[in-house]
Each structure stands twice: as C-alpha cells, then as structure tokens.
Write a protein that holds these residues in place. Structure first.
Motif, PDB file in Angstrom:
ATOM      1  N   LEU A   1       3.906  -3.303 -59.877  1.00  0.00           N
ATOM      2  CA  LEU A   1       4.872  -4.164 -60.546  1.00  0.00           C
ATOM      3  C   LEU A   1       6.265  -3.800 -60.083  1.00  0.00           C
ATOM      4  CD1 LEU A   1       5.361  -6.278 -62.819  1.00  0.00           C
ATOM      5  CD2 LEU A   1       5.494  -4.375 -64.415  1.00  0.00           C
ATOM      6  N   GLN A   2       7.081  -4.816 -59.857  1.00  0.00           N
ATOM      7  CA  GLN A   2       8.483  -4.545 -59.578  1.00  0.00           C
ATOM      8  C   GLN A   2       9.325  -5.619 -60.259  1.00  0.00           C
ATOM      9  OE1 GLN A   2       8.813  -4.619 -55.285  1.00  0.00           O
ATOM     10  NE2 GLN A   2       8.977  -6.841 -55.214  1.00  0.00           N
ATOM     11  N   LEU A   3      10.586  -5.264 -60.446  1.00  0.00           N
ATOM     12  CA  LEU A   3      11.514  -6.194 -61.096  1.00  0.00           C
ATOM     13  C   LEU A   3      12.499  -6.681 -60.064  1.00  0.00           C
ATOM     14  CD1 LEU A   3      12.699  -7.473 -63.681  1.00  0.00           C
ATOM     15  CD2 LEU A   3      14.110  -5.432 -63.911  1.00  0.00           C
ATOM     16  N   GLU A   4      12.584  -7.986 -59.947  1.00  0.00           N
ATOM     17  CA  GLU A   4      13.550  -8.577 -59.020  1.00  0.00           C
ATOM     18  C   GLU A   4      14.556  -9.378 -59.814  1.00  0.00           C
ATOM     19  OE1 GLU A   4      10.022  -9.182 -55.701  1.00  0.00           O
ATOM     20  OE2 GLU A   4      10.942 -10.919 -56.688  1.00  0.00           O
ATOM     21  N   GLY A   5      15.747  -9.461 -59.256  1.00  0.00           N
ATOM     22  CA  GLY A   5      16.766 -10.222 -59.962  1.00  0.00           C
ATOM     23  C   GLY A   5      17.722 -10.890 -59.004  1.00  0.00           C
ATOM     24  N   SER A   6      18.284 -11.946 -59.467  1.00  0.00           N
ATOM     25  CA  SER A   6      19.339 -12.602 -58.705  1.00  0.00           C
ATOM     26  C   SER A   6      20.407 -13.049 -59.689  1.00  0.00           C
ATOM     27  CB  SER A   6      18.790 -13.788 -57.907  1.00  0.00           C
ATOM     28  OG  SER A   6      18.282 -14.764 -58.783  1.00  0.00           O
ATOM     29  N   ARG A   7      21.623 -13.011 -59.183  1.00  0.00           N
ATOM     30  CA  ARG A   7      22.744 -13.404 -60.053  1.00  0.00           C
ATOM     31  C   ARG A   7      23.144 -14.817 -59.692  1.00  0.00           C
ATOM     32  NH1 ARG A   7      28.231  -9.880 -61.041  1.00  0.00           N
ATOM     33  NH2 ARG A   7      29.049 -11.175 -62.710  1.00  0.00           N
TER      34      ARG A   7
ATOM     35  N   ILE B   1      21.215 -13.639 -53.468  1.00  0.00           N
ATOM     36  CA  ILE B   1      20.196 -12.773 -52.920  1.00  0.00           C
ATOM     37  C   ILE B   1      19.383 -12.223 -54.069  1.00  0.00           C
ATOM     38  CG2 ILE B   1      19.808 -10.569 -51.784  1.00  0.00           C
ATOM     39  CD1 ILE B   1      22.388 -11.021 -50.242  1.00  0.00           C
ATOM     40  N   THR B   2      18.041 -12.237 -53.860  1.00  0.00           N
ATOM     41  CA  THR B   2      17.175 -11.594 -54.850  1.00  0.00           C
ATOM     42  C   THR B   2      17.045 -10.138 -54.475  1.00  0.00           C
ATOM     43  OG1 THR B   2      15.977 -13.666 -55.165  1.00  0.00           O
ATOM     44  CG2 THR B   2      14.902 -11.653 -55.905  1.00  0.00           C
ATOM     45  N   VAL B   3      17.409  -9.308 -55.365  1.00  0.00           N
ATOM     46  CA  VAL B   3      17.321  -7.877 -55.093  1.00  0.00           C
ATOM     47  C   VAL B   3      16.249  -7.262 -55.982  1.00  0.00           C
ATOM     48  CG1 VAL B   3      19.704  -7.699 -54.355  1.00  0.00           C
ATOM     49  CG2 VAL B   3      19.153  -7.384 -56.753  1.00  0.00           C
ATOM     50  N   GLN B   4      15.749  -6.161 -55.481  1.00  0.00           N
ATOM     51  CA  GLN B   4      14.781  -5.422 -56.288  1.00  0.00           C
ATOM     52  C   GLN B   4      15.569  -4.508 -57.212  1.00  0.00           C
ATOM     53  OE1 GLN B   4      12.435  -1.847 -54.986  1.00  0.00           O
ATOM     54  NE2 GLN B   4      10.796  -3.340 -54.848  1.00  0.00           N
ATOM     55  N   LEU B   5      15.403  -4.720 -58.495  1.00  0.00           N
ATOM     56  CA  LEU B   5      16.154  -3.948 -59.472  1.00  0.00           C
ATOM     57  C   LEU B   5      15.408  -2.692 -59.898  1.00  0.00           C
ATOM     58  CD1 LEU B   5      17.391  -6.898 -61.713  1.00  0.00           C
ATOM     59  CD2 LEU B   5      18.703  -5.638 -60.001  1.00  0.00           C
ATOM     60  N   ASP B   6      14.109  -2.764 -59.874  1.00  0.00           N
ATOM     61  CA  ASP B   6      13.342  -1.610 -60.325  1.00  0.00           C
ATOM     62  C   ASP B   6      11.932  -1.738 -59.788  1.00  0.00           C
ATOM     63  OD1 ASP B   6      13.272   0.087 -63.602  1.00  0.00           O
ATOM     64  OD2 ASP B   6      12.828   0.786 -61.577  1.00  0.00           O
ATOM     65  N   ARG B   7      11.240  -0.642 -59.727  1.00  0.00           N
ATOM     66  CA  ARG B   7       9.862  -0.662 -59.254  1.00  0.00           C
ATOM     67  C   ARG B   7       9.157   0.571 -59.801  1.00  0.00           C
ATOM     68  NH1 ARG B   7       8.568   2.898 -55.188  1.00  0.00           N
ATOM     69  NH2 ARG B   7      10.322   4.154 -54.455  1.00  0.00           N
ATOM     70  N   ILE B   8       7.870   0.613 -59.565  1.00  0.00           N
ATOM     71  CA  ILE B   8       7.108   1.793 -59.970  1.00  0.00           C
ATOM     72  C   ILE B   8       7.247   2.819 -58.843  1.00  0.00           C
ATOM     73  CG2 ILE B   8       4.807   2.715 -60.468  1.00  0.00           C
ATOM     74  CD1 ILE B   8       4.084   0.028 -61.683  1.00  0.00           C
TER      75      ILE B   8
ATOM     76  N   ASP C   1      11.556   3.629 -60.947  1.00  0.00           N
ATOM     77  CA  ASP C   1      12.653   4.069 -60.083  1.00  0.00           C
ATOM     78  C   ASP C   1      13.902   4.302 -60.909  1.00  0.00           C
ATOM     79  OD1 ASP C   1      14.830   3.019 -57.660  1.00  0.00           O
ATOM     80  OD2 ASP C   1      13.225   4.433 -57.175  1.00  0.00           O
TER      81      ASP C   1
ATOM     82  N   VAL D   1      13.797  -9.519 -50.275  1.00  0.00           N
ATOM     83  CA  VAL D   1      14.145  -8.771 -51.473  1.00  0.00           C
ATOM     84  C   VAL D   1      14.597  -7.402 -51.036  1.00  0.00           C
ATOM     85  CG1 VAL D   1      13.316  -7.784 -53.625  1.00  0.00           C
ATOM     86  CG2 VAL D   1      12.448  -9.999 -52.849  1.00  0.00           C
ATOM     87  N   ALA D   2      15.847  -7.109 -51.281  1.00  0.00           N
ATOM     88  CA  ALA D   2      16.373  -5.805 -50.871  1.00  0.00           C
ATOM     89  C   ALA D   2      15.873  -4.736 -51.818  1.00  0.00           C
ATOM     90  CB  ALA D   2      17.888  -5.861 -50.882  1.00  0.00           C
ATOM     91  N   PRO D   3      15.347  -3.631 -51.280  1.00  0.00           N
ATOM     92  CA  PRO D   3      14.869  -2.570 -52.163  1.00  0.00           C
ATOM     93  C   PRO D   3      16.044  -1.936 -52.893  1.00  0.00           C
ATOM     94  CG  PRO D   3      14.798  -1.853 -49.875  1.00  0.00           C
ATOM     95  CD  PRO D   3      15.156  -3.289 -49.854  1.00  0.00           C
ATOM     96  N   ALA D   4      15.729  -1.421 -54.083  1.00  0.00           N
ATOM     97  CA  ALA D   4      16.789  -0.827 -54.889  1.00  0.00           C
ATOM     98  C   ALA D   4      17.263   0.445 -54.240  1.00  0.00           C
ATOM     99  CB  ALA D   4      16.263  -0.541 -56.287  1.00  0.00           C
TER     100      ALA D   4
ATOM    101  N   ASP E   1      21.513  -2.382 -59.378  1.00  0.00           N
ATOM    102  CA  ASP E   1      20.301  -2.086 -60.130  1.00  0.00           C
ATOM    103  C   ASP E   1      20.520  -2.598 -61.543  1.00  0.00           C
ATOM    104  OD1 ASP E   1      21.298   1.406 -60.043  1.00  0.00           O
ATOM    105  OD2 ASP E   1      21.963  -0.219 -61.372  1.00  0.00           O
ATOM    106  N   ILE E   2      19.624  -2.217 -62.437  1.00  0.00           N
ATOM    107  CA  ILE E   2      19.697  -2.805 -63.784  1.00  0.00           C
ATOM    108  C   ILE E   2      20.962  -2.389 -64.518  1.00  0.00           C
ATOM    109  CG2 ILE E   2      17.226  -3.142 -64.074  1.00  0.00           C
ATOM    110  CD1 ILE E   2      17.072  -0.498 -65.506  1.00  0.00           C
TER     111      ILE E   2
ATOM    112  N   GLN F   1      25.655 -14.100 -53.226  1.00  0.00           N
ATOM    113  CA  GLN F   1      25.299 -13.585 -54.537  1.00  0.00           C
ATOM    114  C   GLN F   1      23.929 -14.065 -55.003  1.00  0.00           C
ATOM    115  OE1 GLN F   1      28.701 -14.852 -56.738  1.00  0.00           O
ATOM    116  NE2 GLN F   1      29.784 -12.924 -56.479  1.00  0.00           N
TER     117      GLN F   1
END
Lengths: 227, 1080
Positions: free
Chosen positions: B139-145, A18-25, A36, B72-75, B81-82, A16
């Motif tokens: 720019l991209q948004l990265e997140g981890s829980r 893992i850093t995931v990409q949540l959004d991008r241009i 996205d 970083v895994a792509p969305a 995702d968000i 859990q």
C-alpha cells in the motif's frame, strides 16, 4: 512580460498537478507495517533528543537506517506488551517527564522551553504538533516501563559483583589519574545502579536479538513489492 | 517561511514541509534570508525575488514536472510529504487496486476524510487501518495538489487468498487427502508465492515419505474470483519404492535377517512411512518382550536408489541389559508389576519412571488398606548384560478407614463434600476404604478451593486422622481402624458489591446487562462469574464481534469507611468487604458476511445444501454458526468432507466472504454387520407338528422341541445397500436385508427427510418381506408395505403417521398349536390400516443409559376392512418409563410400565386376529421371568404360547452406581430388578388379575389324561426378581441379567413333540439374557 508570467504560471500550475508519493510501507514486522512517515518522524525525534548515538550519524541514509532499526525493535517490543501490559501513563507523569526532557534538549537551552510558547516553537521547529509529540512520548514512556517491568525484577547485582567492579575497574581508573578512589561504601550504590543498567542493557539486547530471530522482519526498498 | 542553512538543512526541509512549500519555495530559499520570527519581511523579500526569477524558477520546476507528469515521485526529503500539506483541505480520496462496494463501511470509517483538512496523524492512521484490513498486499499513499485542494489516492496491490486446493494424478483418495493437508494451504488464508514454494516442497517430502521417490509435483493456479486463487497440484507419483538393502549397527542382539523378519520388512515390502513406523514398533515390542527395557532402536538412514527404485535402510540398535524387576518384602504378581511400574510401558529405565513405579506400588498397597506402606527402589547391575530393579516394600500395619465425618460445614452438605473426595471409607466393594496422606491432602486442597470459589475466602479446612484401637482378627494379620474427621471453619462469605459492565456501546448496554446472573448483594460465586463472562463473550461473538474481549476485574470495597462511631454491632465489625465486579468489554470490529462462496457441488442440488447452511450474506459473522452449518451439512449424509472457512481471517475488515468447500460422498453406500444375542428360551426353528412329522414318515422322537424354547444364541448378519443423493437431494433408497436364526428380512426403503423443506417433517416408504420366529409357537412370513410421515416438534416429541399394509402368513409346518387350529391360524391374512405413534423422550444423558427423565410412547393401529384388511381390530400400546437418581452415590430407580390392548370388531369373519398380530410379552426387554414372547396364555394342547389381546408389564430396576474395582476401574455396576405382569386373552382380564399372585384354578391345568384339550386359567400376574451386571462401553452398557420367576405358570401338554405322554408343563424358574443396552 505579462505573457511570460502567464506562461510560467501555467507551467507552474501544471507542475503542481504532479502526483507524488506521500507515504508507503517501509517495513513489515510480524505483519505490522512501519510507514515511511514513521521513519521520518523517528529521525526528527532523534534530531531533537540529546541521546548519545541517536541522530549523530552524518549521512542521512545512516540516520534512516538507525531510525528504521529503532522502529523495528519498538514494534517487536510492543507486540510483547500485550502479555504483560505496563501501568498506563497519567497526564501528570507525562508532563513531568517532558519537563525533564526540556531540561536536557539542546534546543531548549538556556530557557527557551520555560514557557509554553517556547516549547511550542521548539516542537514546531522540528515539525511536531504538541499532541503528536505527546502521543509519541507517552508511548515511549510506556515502553520503557514495560522494559523495566520485564527485566528489572529479574536482574540482581550481588555484593561480590560490586566489589569486583570497584576493585578491577574503578580503582585502576583512579590509579591511572593518581587520585585516591572513594571508599567502596560511598560508591557501592552507584556502582550497583551502573551494573544493573548494564545488565539490563545486555538482557535487552539479547532479548531483541531473540525477537528479531524469531520474528518476521522485512524491510522494503522504494518500489519493492511484497510477495 | 524560514530558511536555514548549513548543518540544519535537514531541519529546514522539515520546516519548509510544515509550511507547505513546494520545489519553487525551496529553490527560492537559496536567496532568502535567515529570519526566525519576522515572517512578513521574509515574505516580501521572497515576493520580490520570485518576480525577478519567476521564469527561471517556473521553467526549472516545470520541466522536471512535465517529464514526470504521469509518474509518481517517491517520497524523499526533497519532495512533499504528508507534513508538507498538513492543514490543506482534502478535496477527494480515491482507492485503487482494491475496489470497495458501495455498502462497504471501511472507506467511510477511515480517520482522514474528504472535505476536512489534511491531518498527518489521521492520514497515517488511515494507512494503518487499510493495511490492517488484510485486503492489501502492499500500500502507498499518493497525492496531488489541485486547485480545489489535495487529492489523495490510497494505491495498493490487492491481496489474494487461497481458494480450493486440489490434487490431480493420485488415485488413492486417502493419499490425495493427505497431500492436500500436507501442503498447509488453508482456504481463506493469504496467498503468496513463498507459500506455494513451501507447499511444493512439503508435498514432495510427503510423497517421499510414502515411498514415491520418483514423484514429480507441479502446481498451477487459477483465478477463483472474489479475490481467490485456486491451486491445483499435478502429481506424477511414479512407482512406489520397495525396501532395499538393510544394514544394522550396534549391539542389537540380532542379525539383519532376524531384524527383517521381526520388523517384517522384506524385499518386496513397500517403503512408506507406515511400514517403517510399524517396523520400529515391532522391534521395540520384541525388545520389551525380552525385558530389554533400555533398548534403543532408530532408523538412521534412508537412501533411495533410483536404479532399482529401492530404499536402503540403516538401523542402529543397542539392546541394553536385560532388566528384571524384583520385589522384596512382598510378592507381587508379574502382571501386576508390569501394570504398576511404567518402565514397561515407556520402554525406558530412568529415575523418574522408577520413582513413579514406587509411588504406584505404594498407592496400590494403600488401596488394600496398608495406609502406612513405604516403597523404595534401587538398581543393581550383577553383570554387563543384566540389570535388576529392586523394590523394597514395607507394607506396615493394615488399616481400615471406617468413617469420614465433618463438622462446621453449613454451606455445603456432607454428602456433597464426601462425593468430591478421593478418600473413601470402607464399603462392600472397598473393604479397607481408600486412603493415603497424598489423597487426603488433595481432597483438603480441592475442598478449600471449592469454598473459596464460593466466596469463603477465610475458610479453614483441618483434617484429623484418628488411629483407633487395633483389632485382632482371626488370622495373624492385625487390622487397625482409622477415622478421619474434617473440621471446617467457613468464615464469612463474601458478597458482591457493584456488578457492572463497561466498555460496551450504548445500544448494547441493556442486552449485555440482562445476561448477568451475578447481582449486587448476592454471595460470591466464581462459577457464576465465569459463566457471566462466557455469556457476554458468546453474545458478542454471535453478533459478529469475533475479536471481542471481556476482562473481569474485581476490587474489594474499602471497609475503612467504617470507623468506631459507625460500628453499631459486632457483626458489622467482622463484615467481609464487598467485592465490586466489573466486566470490561472491548468490542472490536463487527464483521458481516459479504458473500458465501460455495465450491464442490456437482450432483447435489444447491437448494438442498443451502437449507443446511446457516450462514447468509449480510449476517453477522458468527463462527459458531459456521460450526453448526458444518454439522448440519454433514448430517445431510451427502458429503465426505465439509470445510467452512473465512476469507481473510486475520484481517480487520468489516465484511468477509465465507468459503464453503464440499467434497461429495459416493452415492452408493454399503453397510454390513454381524452380531448375536444369547438367552434362555430361544425359539426352536423348524419344529414341525407331530402330525406333519408322522405324515413325513419321521419319528417325532428325533425332534426335541419345547414350548419354553432352549438356551442358545441367535446370530445375525446384515447388509444394506443405499443410493444417496437421489436427484441431487438428501433423499435415499436402501435395499437392506438381514439373516439370522430368528429373523430373515429383506426391505426396500425410500427416505425423504425434510419434506417440502420443512426440517421437522420426514417421509419414509418401505416395502419388504420378513420371515421370523420370535415366538416358540410359530414361524411367520410377512409381506409388508408402509408409508410413514414423521413430525418432530419441540425437542423431545415426535409424531409418526403411518399407513401399513401387510400380508401375514404363519407357516403351518411350524405351528405348535392344536391341530384343529392349524388350518385356521395358518391362513394368510391381509392386514391394513392407519397407525399413529407419539413419542416423548426426555431421557438423559443418553437413551442407552439414562439416569433421569422419562420415555413415553403411545401407539395406535387400526385395521379395518375399509382399508382392505381381512381382520378388523384396533390395537393400542402404551409404554411409560421414568428414571430417578438419588443419593450421594447417584443410585438410579428406573421403572417401565406397558399396557397393550387389542379389540376386534366388525363381522364375525373378520374378528380373528392373526397370531403374529397378537400381543406378546417376555424376554430380556420385557418380563424377564419368561423366555422371549413366552408369557401369557398357552395353547391347551401343545402348551406353546399364543399371545393375547391384553398385556400389562411393569419393570422396576434399582441401578447401583458403578464401583471402583481392580481391572474394571469404574465400568461395572449391578442392578436389582423386579418384573410383574402377564399377557391375557382378553384385555378386561388385566385389572382383576393384578392382585392375583397364584395361578387360579391351577388344579384344572393338571388334568391331562382322558382329554384331547386341557383346561387352564392364565389370568394372574407373574412376578420375577433378579440381578444383572452392566459393563460400560463407549456404545452402551453390555447387559447380563439373571432372573428367577417366582410363580411360573402351569400348562397342560396333551400333545408333546418330544413323544412324551401327556404331562403338565411348567415354565422355568431361571432365565438369563445377554445383550447390549439397558433393558429399558
């Protein structure tokens, strides 16, 4: 067993983090970014709506491309709104339009959206909150108003065009089915409206092509950087 | 959790995301059961399945997770995702790629903050906000829980901005500057590789246009710090190409040799843009001169030949027919035709231009009084090589616009309305007046607009043109008289209802509302409304709100509330609805200056430059302050080029850097000039005394010298060499000199403006030598040194504190006074002492041509032996000038009064004031009834002016407004003037002489025989009248004055240098003066 569970829990916890990409241009339109998440949201709306052609592609990638194109067109149009801002949408108008939409959405059939809870459930099913959807829908109505404001006044259908359509298009269609076509006077208004919509659609398409040609549109693939 | 299958998989993913499921839950879905609403049952089923399959699930999810622990895994639809994490607490928000200083408000202003639940809309809005700042290229948004919540990272690629742009390898400064501008790389704007590539191409094109076809351009960039990239173009120009083979196609009417000659493009001529442009211009001029008005000439090809470094040019030309413009019905001078018919100026013949010519001809007729003139045009081709343009003119009857009258105008006075009209009644300068239907329509329209702009929305302006009886004149031409009457029904004037400002922040409300001049109940004024809007906008822009917008909304109050029962008077029924005005403000982002980055300082001290810079870190970013700073930096005269730019100008960031890029001027400056003045009474130079002539064995009769000088011109050349930026400061040293028939001068000056960083204080030290003859009586030489401190306080007042030390000597060989006085007056005299000057100057619009305001100067000079002076005297010189404009045509009444007094003191030996130190008057800027410095007492032997210790001059001028004249437009005006006053031996003689028009005891002046020295009294006020012409130029009016002295003085001439017997001299009646600038 307990040890296995603990080991798995630890692995899960690690997973859990893992850093995931949540959004991008995903695209830039004249310097304005399309995210996205915008594309995903557009795909979800398309899936909700009963509009022909929207969300009908079977492949996700095609759906995504269609959503992207719609967003690009929308961004190009929005940039033009500043020169001729449409009248603002009131809450009452928004509610009326959503009510009309509810009558058409397949998910609301037969009467699921008759109650507020029913409508909330449909929205939730498509991943929307009420405020999120209302905001998107208000923007959509304003854009349609802007398009209408821009084109409707300049589009005129002459009596000759109505007559030509009646004679060259409608009558052959009735003849093919061996039925008597209605008198011209009865259908003239409907023909005029149809032709007007076609005209506006053509104008809109040409305008969008112009905007695209004159604008700076760039779609970014995942991982692609901007210069 | 809801699990769905089949075609709704896309939706199920959305649902899964909305509930915050991970890979674990999605894999578990395969074993779940579709259940729309009973989430509790579903959860139990899932729990059972999860325990049984925990290891498989966790192993299968952990393995890929471990592999991607650092990636970083792509969305995608399969990854959170968000929306997946919506509602979960955000523990931390980080920023990578772009570092924000602790005081940067941008991170804190983002909608999504740490410590609050994750809101997808807010997160997306935060992304948009960050990108809009302009600081990110991507720019991209990265997140981890994590266990404590969601950790978000806004990861971006920082954007670079253009710093300095330079060119290396080009010796010509002009070409280097041209190339920098050709690159279109503006400092502060975003940097990108495509821009660099475009710039390289543009530079290459620019070099080729300038003839450098063998040039090579490369570019290098370096880190300029603070997000800047400095760019340097390395240019190898190579030799400049020359003109090669020239070809000519088409019916040009000339061959290649003739083309080369006429265009001046020879084999050795450089093939650059200027050469080719001039060539085309010369060819067009050639065709125009030969009436080929439809000729076309174009450069169709330019081919560079590398082997010979030449450019082959291919011209195409069609000379077209020879066009003649003819008139029928009236003869018009060829020059006038060329001026009125624009086909000559445009070098083309088309209907628009021909019709414009017809209109111009008609307007010209109308200006001459032929108000009914009609002009038509047609073209005729007698053969292929000729084309005639024929204007048929019907002048009609001549008229004169005798008057324009108004009725019904109460708000605007008649003079105000007349002054705005193009239609003009006849006057001295416009015999027929100026009238045409079109002009009248334009005037009526603008008058209507004027009333409407002041709230008279129902105004009606109705002109009536009356054709009065025709009068028969002496010649055959008849002249009718027109009279225009304009009836105005103003109607009610609208007033303001509510006037308010909306949209402003509460803390700004008071200040913004205080700016409004439009108030409730006041009459409507569009000018005031516009000024209010500009004032609000300027207020915000000064405070860094560069994106502020102010929208003006006007709504009429509904008068329907007035029903019959409330109407109490007829006036109320007819009341105009009030106009509510609202200024809707969108403040936008307030931007502050982050850093001020200065570049280009090499020899100039930073402290000197920063004194002129009005932009500092932490200030609100005011674009006007940038402009002011740029002007102040230029005023230092230390820089050739000053560029101030904002880094990231289009980004929506709260703080921005300001770039200051300077190009220091060369430290050596050369200034040279040439000029002349023409006047009567020019002092004659090298006019020795008769005794000197006799001693030299020269017949005095061969020399013509007059006490009143002669008519002529005094020429002058000057050269100044300045060394700027002394010690890196805005101090300078100038070695200057001028040489002319009246004055020869050499001076060394040191200037130190802004002493001790005080912008109001200036210091000057100067030393020099002057050899002058601006009085017919003598030529003098002065060796002088002075120090002066100038202080400027308020806008109009200047104080000068001075200490002067000079050694004055009159050249004995030039001294035209009594022989007995020569030894005394030609002795060198040292004069020294402090001086003080106060100047107050409120003249406007400019000192060279003022029509209002005043000018006052008070000078005090005190020479005393305590300061080493060999003459003790005190001199006071007071001048006051005032300017009044009046009348609807803006007449100007100008007056200047001068009073000067000198008084000696101290021991007898120190009481002789040297001749050059005495007071004088006369000349183009003084008493115009006399030549330069010729007024006042005269030497009683030779008749030459000797000055005095008292002077009074009063000049009054009536400056008439410029008139619209043919050829001169409105640049010529007349003045009428009267001067009075004189110079007196004693200051106490001034007041008793004021009412004396005639020279007292004039009979004694005529006694010239039997005496060695005459007797004459000069204590009277001389009067002169005259007229002058002023021609307006960009640098001030050219001035030509003619004066007539009403009472020129008599004086005895016992010793005449023209070898005449003793006689009575008389100053001349007539004088003229030609110079630049008004006389005062």
């Amino acid at each position: 067993m307990l040890l296995v569970m603990l080991a798995c829990a630890a692995a899960t916890l690690h997973a859990q983090q893992i850093t995931v990409q949540l959004d991008r241009i995903a695209a830039l339109v004249n310097g304005q970014p399309i995210l996205d998440s915008d594309v995903q949201q557009e795909m979800r709306i398309a899936a909700m709506l009963p509009v022909a052609g929207a969300g009908q592609s079977t492949a996700t990638q095609n759906q995504r491309e269609e959503a992207m194109n719609r967003l690009i067109d929308r961004a190009l149009i929005t940039a033009q709104e500043q020169w001729q801002p449409p009248p603002p949408v009131t809450d009452a108008e928004l509610a009326a339009d959503i009510a009309e939409l509810q009558r058409r959405i397949p998910d609301c059939a037969p009467a699921k959206c008759a109650t507020h809870d029913g409508w909330m459930a449909v929205l939730k099913a498509h991943g929307f909150t009420e405020s999120e959807f209302n905001t998107r829908w208000r923007t959509r109505i304003e854009m349609l108003r802007f398009i209408e404001q821009r084109f409707r006044d300049g589009a005129h259908i002459s009596n000759e065009e109505v007559t030509t359509y009646y004679r060259n298009t409608l009558m052959p269609q009735y003849a093919a089915t061996h039925t008597t076509p209605p008198p011209l006077a009865n259908v003239a208004n409907r023909i005029e409206q149809l032709l007007l919509e076609q005209r506006i659609s053509t104008l809109l398409e040409d305008w969008l092509k112009q905007l695209r040609a004159g604008g700076n549109v760039r779609i970014l693939a995942p991982g692609e950087d901007l210069p | 959790m809801n699990c769905r299958s089949g075609p709704e998989r896309a939706n199920s993913a959305a649902i899964a995301r909305s509930e915050g499921n991970s890979l674990l839950h999605q894999s578990t879905c395969r074993f779940g059961q579709r259940h729309g609403t009973n989430s509790a049952i579903v959860r139990q089923a899932v729990r059972r399945t999860v325990l049984a399959l925990l290891c498989v699930a966790c192993l299968s999810s952990a393995a890929p997770a471990q592999q991607k622990a650092t990636a970083v895994a792509p969305a995608s639809t399969a990854i959170p995702d968000i929306w997946t994490w919506a509602g979960l607490p955000v523990a931390e928000i980080k920023f990578t790629g772009v570092d924000f200083a602790a005081d940067n408000s941008l991170p804190a202003s983002l909608p999504q903050t740490a410590g609050t639940p994750l809101d997808p809309d807010k997160v997306r809005e935060s992304m948009q906000r960050l990108y809009a700042s302009g600081l990110y290229r991507n720019l991209q948004l990265e997140g981890s829980r994590e266990t404590d919540g969601i950790h978000l990272t806004f990861a971006g690629v920082p954007r670079y901005f253009i710093g300095t742009v330079g060119v290396l390898g080009v010796r010509d400064d002009h070409l280097a500057s041209l190339l920098v501008h050709a690159s279109r790389l503006d400092p502060g704007t975003p940097f990108s590789e495509p821009k660099m590539n475009d710039a390289l191409q543009l530079l290459q094109q620019s070099l080729e246009q300038n003839g450098y076809h063998r040039s090579q351009v490369t570019a290098s960039t370096s880190d300029g710090g603070n997000g800047l990239r400095n760019i340097l173009f390395h240019v190898v120009t190579g030799p400049q190409a020359r003109i090669g083979i020239v070809t000519l196609t088409g019916d040009a009417g000339m061959d290649v040799t003739q083309l080369r000659h006429r265009a001046r493009i020879y084999a050795k001529t450089r093939a650059n843009h200027d050469t080719l442009t001039r060539a085309l211009t010369r060819l067009r001029s050639y065709y125009l001169k030969h009436d080929h008005l439809e000729a076309t000439i174009s450069l169709e090809s330019q081919n560079f030949r590398a082997s010979s470094n030449t450019v082959d040019l291919g011209f195409h030309s069609e000379q077209g027919p020879e066009v003649r413009v003819l008139t029928e019905g009236m003869r018009i001078h060829a020059g006038e035709l060329r001026r009125l018919v624009p086909i000559y100026e445009e070098s083309a013949v088309d209907d628009d231009l021909l019709n414009e010519g017809a209109r111009n001809l008609r307007d010209s007729m109308q200006r001459d009084g032929f108000f009914d003139a009609k002009v038509s045009v047609k073209t005729v081709r007698p053969d292929a090589t000729h084309e005639n343009v024929l204007y048929t003119i019907d002048r009609g009857e001549k008229h004169r616009l005798s008057s324009i009258s108004f009725t019904g105008n109460h708000f605007f006075k008649t003079d105000a309305l007349l002054g705005r009209m193009h239609v003009k009644p006849s006057n001295v300068f416009l015999r027929a007046g100026l009238y045409s239907q079109q002009l009248l329509s334009t005037d009526i329209s603008s008058m209507t607009q004027l009333y409407r702009a002041n709230g008279f929305t129902e105004v009606q302006v109705t002109p009536t043109v009356e054709d009065l009886e025709t009068r028969v004149r002496m010649n055959t031409a008849q002249e009718g008289s027109l009279r225009i009457h304009i009836a105005i029904v103003e109607g009610p004037q609208q007033h303001y209802g509510l006037v308010n400002v909306t949209g402003e922040a509460p803390e700004h409300a008071a200040a913004v509302n205080a700016l409004l001049k439009s108030k409730a109940g006041q009459p409507f004024s569009l000018t005031t409304l516009s000024a209010d809007r500009e004032a609000i906008l300027a207020w915000y822009q000064r405070r860094g709100y560069s994106q502020a917008r102010v929208e003006l909304l006007q709504t009429e109050e509904n008068p329907a509330a007035l029903d019959d029962s409330t109407i109490t008077s007829t006036k109320q029924v007819k009341a105009t609805p009030l106009l509510d005005v609202r200024f809707n403000v969108e403040e936008g982002q307030q931007v502050f200056v982050d850093k001020v980055l200065i570049n280009g300082l090499h020899t100039t001290r930073r402290s000197t430059m920063q004194r002129a810079l009005g932009v500092h870190p932490g200030d609100p970013l005011d674009l006007n302050a940038l402009t002011t700073s740029q002007r102040n930096l230029y005023d230092l005269t230390l820089f050739n080029e000053v560029n101030l730019a904002v880094e990231n100008p289009t980004g929506d960031a709260p703080k921005k850097n300001v770039l200051v890029q300077l190009n220091e001027a060369k430290r050596w400056d050369f200034l040279y000039g040439i000029g002349f003045e023409a006047q009567t009474g020019q002092p004659s130079h090298n006019c020795p005394s008769a005794a000197s002539l006799i001693q030299l064995g020269i017949n005095p009769a061969t020399f013509v010298c007059s006490p009143d000088g002669s008519t002529g011109a005094s020429e002058r050349v000057s050269l100044d060499i300045t060394r700027n930026s002394l010690g890196g400061r805005d101090q300078s040293v100038t070695l200057g000199g001028s040489y002319g028939s009246l004055e020869k001068r050499a001076t060394l000056s040191y200037m130190y403006p802004h002493v001790l960083n005080n912008p109001r204080l200036d210091f000057t030290f100067s030393a020099g030598y002057t050899d002058a003859q601006d009085v017919t009586t003598f030529a003098s030489s002065q060796l002088q040194g002075s120090i002066r401190v100038g202080e400027k306080f308020f806008k109009a007042d200047t104080l000068l504190y001075e200490f002067t030390y000079r050694r004055v000597q009159v050249n004995a060989n030039t001294l035209q006074v009594s022989a007995a006085l020569i030894p005394l007056l030609s002795q060198p005299v040292r004069v020294g002492g402090p001086g003080f000057t106060w100047i107050r100057d409120t003249r406007s619009p400019s000192p060279l041509n003022a029509d209002r305001g005043s000018y006052t100067s008070f000078q005090e000079f005190f020479a005393d032996s305590a300061f080493g002076s060999e003459a003790d005297f005190n001199r006071v010189d007071l001048t006051n000038s005032t300017y009044y404009h009046f009348g609807r045509l803006n007449f100007v009444l100008a007056r200047s009064t001068r009073l000067g007094l000198e008084r000696t003191f101290g021991s007898q030996s120190l009481q002789t004031i040297p001749l050059p130190e005495r007071l004088y008057a006369g000349g183009g800027n003084s008493l115009r009834g006399f030549p330069i410095n010729a007024a006042g007492p005269r030497d009683l032997q030779t008749g030459y002016p000797v000055g005095g210790t008292g002077v009074f001059v009063n000049s009054t001028e009536l400056r008439l407004p410029p008139q619209a004249l043919p050829l001169f437009s409105q640049n010529v005006s007349l003045v009428l003037f009267h001067d009075m006053g004189n110079v007196f031996i004693n200051g106490s003689d001034i007041w008793p002489s004021m009412l004396r028009f005639r020279q007292p005891n004039v009979s004694t002046c005529s006694v010239v025989t039997g005496v060695t020295e005459g007797t004459c009294n000069f204590n009277f006020f001389s009067h002169d009248i005259g007229t002058g012409i002023r021609y307006k130029t960009p640098i001030g009016p050219l001035r030509l004055d003619f004066s007539y002295n009403l009472n020129p003085p008599l004086y005895p001439v016992i010793l005449d240098y023209n070898n005449n017997p003793p006689n009575v001299g008389r100053a001349g009646h007539f004088n003229f003066f030609f110079s630049i600038g008004q006389s005062f």
